[in-house]
Write a protein that holds these residues in place. Structure first.
Motif, PDB file in Angstrom:
ATOM      1  N   TYR A 159      -5.469   9.253   1.303  1.00 22.23           N
ATOM      2  CA  TYR A 159      -5.590   8.315   0.180  1.00 22.23           C
ATOM      3  C   TYR A 159      -4.808   7.041   0.455  1.00 22.23           C
ATOM      4  O   TYR A 159      -3.917   6.989   1.306  1.00 22.23           O
ATOM      5  CB  TYR A 159      -5.098   8.958  -1.119  1.00 22.23           C
ATOM      6  CG  TYR A 159      -3.718   9.576  -1.038  1.00 22.23           C
ATOM      7  CD1 TYR A 159      -2.569   8.813  -1.230  1.00 22.23           C
ATOM      8  CD2 TYR A 159      -3.568  10.927  -0.759  1.00 22.23           C
ATOM      9  CE1 TYR A 159      -1.314   9.373  -1.154  1.00 22.23           C
ATOM     10  CE2 TYR A 159      -2.312  11.510  -0.674  1.00 22.23           C
ATOM     11  CZ  TYR A 159      -1.193  10.728  -0.873  1.00 22.23           C
ATOM     12  OH  TYR A 159       0.065  11.287  -0.775  1.00 22.23           O
ATOM     13  N   TRP A 174      -7.607   2.058  -5.666  1.00 31.88           N
ATOM     14  CA  TRP A 174      -7.203   3.221  -4.892  1.00 31.88           C
ATOM     15  C   TRP A 174      -8.436   3.954  -4.386  1.00 31.88           C
ATOM     16  O   TRP A 174      -9.523   3.849  -4.947  1.00 31.88           O
ATOM     17  CB  TRP A 174      -6.306   4.151  -5.704  1.00 31.88           C
ATOM     18  CG  TRP A 174      -6.811   4.566  -7.064  1.00 31.88           C
ATOM     19  CD1 TRP A 174      -7.424   5.741  -7.395  1.00 31.88           C
ATOM     20  CD2 TRP A 174      -6.732   3.817  -8.290  1.00 31.88           C
ATOM     21  NE1 TRP A 174      -7.729   5.781  -8.735  1.00 31.88           N
ATOM     22  CE2 TRP A 174      -7.311   4.611  -9.313  1.00 31.88           C
ATOM     23  CE3 TRP A 174      -6.221   2.548  -8.626  1.00 31.88           C
ATOM     24  CZ2 TRP A 174      -7.406   4.183 -10.637  1.00 31.88           C
ATOM     25  CZ3 TRP A 174      -6.311   2.125  -9.941  1.00 31.88           C
ATOM     26  CH2 TRP A 174      -6.899   2.936 -10.928  1.00 31.88           C
ATOM     27  N   TYR A 205      -4.425  -2.975  -9.340  1.00 31.46           N
ATOM     28  CA  TYR A 205      -4.444  -1.875  -8.381  1.00 31.46           C
ATOM     29  C   TYR A 205      -5.883  -1.458  -8.079  1.00 31.46           C
ATOM     30  O   TYR A 205      -6.772  -1.576  -8.917  1.00 31.46           O
ATOM     31  CB  TYR A 205      -3.716  -0.644  -8.940  1.00 31.46           C
ATOM     32  CG  TYR A 205      -2.214  -0.753  -9.019  1.00 31.46           C
ATOM     33  CD1 TYR A 205      -1.408  -0.323  -7.964  1.00 31.46           C
ATOM     34  CD2 TYR A 205      -1.592  -1.265 -10.160  1.00 31.46           C
ATOM     35  CE1 TYR A 205      -0.026  -0.391  -8.041  1.00 31.46           C
ATOM     36  CE2 TYR A 205      -0.208  -1.343 -10.241  1.00 31.46           C
ATOM     37  CZ  TYR A 205       0.569  -0.906  -9.180  1.00 31.46           C
ATOM     38  OH  TYR A 205       1.938  -0.976  -9.265  1.00 31.46           O
ATOM     39  N   CYS A 261       0.824  -1.209   0.000  1.00 32.20           N
ATOM     40  CA  CYS A 261       0.000   0.000   0.000  1.00 32.20           C
ATOM     41  C   CYS A 261       0.853   1.251   0.000  1.00 32.20           C
ATOM     42  O   CYS A 261       1.895   1.300   0.643  1.00 32.20           O
ATOM     43  CB  CYS A 261      -0.873   0.060   1.248  1.00 32.20           C
ATOM     44  SG  CYS A 261      -2.301  -0.978   1.195  1.00 32.20           S
ATOM     45  N   VAL A 290      -3.349   3.609  -2.062  1.00 28.39           N
ATOM     46  CA  VAL A 290      -3.229   2.895  -3.327  1.00 28.39           C
ATOM     47  C   VAL A 290      -2.801   1.473  -2.983  1.00 28.39           C
ATOM     48  O   VAL A 290      -1.767   1.268  -2.342  1.00 28.39           O
ATOM     49  CB  VAL A 290      -2.185   3.532  -4.267  1.00 28.39           C
ATOM     50  CG1 VAL A 290      -2.132   2.762  -5.586  1.00 28.39           C
ATOM     51  CG2 VAL A 290      -2.505   4.999  -4.512  1.00 28.39           C
TER      52      VAL A 290
END
Length: 416
Positions: A198, A186, A184, A151, A200
């Motif tokens: 945030y 996000w 991925y 992450c 990801v």
């Protein structure tokens, strides 16, 4: 302090309320009512609605930046009781005491040592080393921590609401994007501080996971988990689109607005260990929600210990602690595995997303109502549930602590 955001609601807000911190928490949190999920390049696919939590529990959900939460909790502890930069080297039990020696030559003693230092807990490692030498460590606890994703987490500086309208919205904007033809996903979350948190998530294949595992303990500046690795992941993902409106079109826009010290690359390890304590040492779970629930249960049981407690008394308390907290820890682990299905590529992920997108309202209500009914009340001296809400189960540790409190304070009335 690095990290993204955390959602806190009915399972923990009663504890903040009991500690007299609810108003301060609400002031740093932003009300969260739904999570919008879309496939990269598409419109919103579906939304998870959190409003029913308040209907069933009396408490809404809030999104709060982890640094703000850490600071709130840290302010409750006298500064002289917190020592930073201490790396545990040795732990020794003798004469009903535990002695810890750190890398800088300092030493600390106490009656109980609680390991609350994360997935790679030095306390757990020393505890397990001792049990392994004695042949008492289960085989499952000797295996490495498994993980299947890495992450990138961060939080921007406070943004100008006129320039970035997303943060101007009164409710938390919780926006998740599932990558198209890439491993991925996000998400972004707006905060009460007008910042954007945030995360990801990179889903690893077996070969990538092994490479990352081999590198995770390297301490060099260009290691997999150092600042260079965080920058490399930023470079790899900066073109990922976000539905952030004016000024926030890509992840790169968020990276550029983030102070370097507020962004990091981490692993998501997931495992439920079998050994939770030994002698005068006991472990808390990793992960903010699990750890706070563990801490409340353990505090209740420590409070209920007799005045001149023995190691045997501790052993009984620690067994009760594990008996109470192991099932919800396992449930949390299984729930996390299920949530991961929703972002996986392939048939399993497609089926999971279809079910989440098309679940009928009555089924969602039934699921949430069951979760609420089975949740344990954390804390001590719990308050009466709000009228019309679903009363939760009271945890065994709280029942025990309340009985001891009543015995020690007969003039005080305690009820749920």
């Amino acid at each position: 302090m690095t990290g993204s955001a955390i959602s806190i609601g009915a399972t923990l807000l009663p504890l903040f309320d009991q500690l007299g911190l609810l108003d301060e928490f609400v002031a740093i949190g932003k009300r969260s009512v739904r999570c919008m999920v879309n496939r990269e390049g598409d419109q919103v696919s579906f939304a998870n609605d959190f409003t029913l939590w308040k209907e069933y529990t009396g408490y809404p959900d809030y999104m709060v930046g982890r640094p703000e939460l850490y600071n709130l909790l840290l302010r409750q502890i006298p500064p002289e009781k917190v020592h930073f930069g201490k790396r545990v080297l040795t732990i020794k039990e003798e004469d009903n005491r535990v002695k810890v020696t750190t890398a800088d030559g300092s030493s600390f003693e106490g009656n109980i040592l609680v390991g609350a230092d994360g997935a790679y807990s030095a306390v757990r490692q020393r505890l397990y080393e001792a049990l392994r030498k004695e042949g008492k460590l289960p085989k499952s606890d000797q295996e490495d921590l498994p993980f299947s994703c890495t992450c990138l987490v961060g939080q921007t500086k406070p943004l100008d609401p006129e320039k970035y309208p997303l943060v101007k919205e009164p409710l938390c904007q919780f926006l998740t994007t599932l990558g198209k033809d890439k491993p991925y996903s996000w998400a972004v979350f707006t905060t009460a501080q007008n910042s954007v948190c945030y995360v990801v998530i990179h889903q690893l294949d077996k070969s990538s996971s092994k490479t990352a595992e081999d590198q995770r303990f390297c301490a060099l500046e260009n290691a997999e988990w150092g600042p260079h690795a965080a920058k490399a992941m930023c470079d790899q993902t900066r073109e990922f689109p976000v539905p952030g409106g004016e000024g926030l079109k890509t992840m790169g826009d968020l990276f550029d607005l983030t102070p370097p010290e507020l962004i990091s690359k981490v692993m998501l390890e997931e495992k439920v260990f079998d050994t939770w304590s030994h002698g005068r040492m006991v472990l808390l779970g990793d992960g903010a929600m699990v750890a706070m629930h563990d801490a409340a249960a353990l505090a209740n049981l420590i409070y209920a210990l007799p005045p001149n407690y023995t190691t045997k008394d501790l052993d009984i308390a620690f067994q009760e602690y594990k008996a109470e907290r192991y099932p919800p820890a396992l449930e949390s682990f299984n729930s996390s595995q299920l949530m991961n299905k929703g972002i996986e590529r392939g048939l399993g992920g497609t089926v999971a997303r279809f079910m989440m997108q098309h679940k009928p309202d009555w089924l969602w209500r039934l699921i949430l109502k069951g979760m609420v009914k089975n949740r344990p009340l954390v804390g001590f001296l719990s308050q009466v549930p709000a009228k019309g809400t679903v009363p939760p189960n009271v945890s065994p540790s709280e029942v025990k602590a309340r009985a001891v409190f009543q015995q020690r304070n007969p003039a005080v009335s305690v009820s749920v």
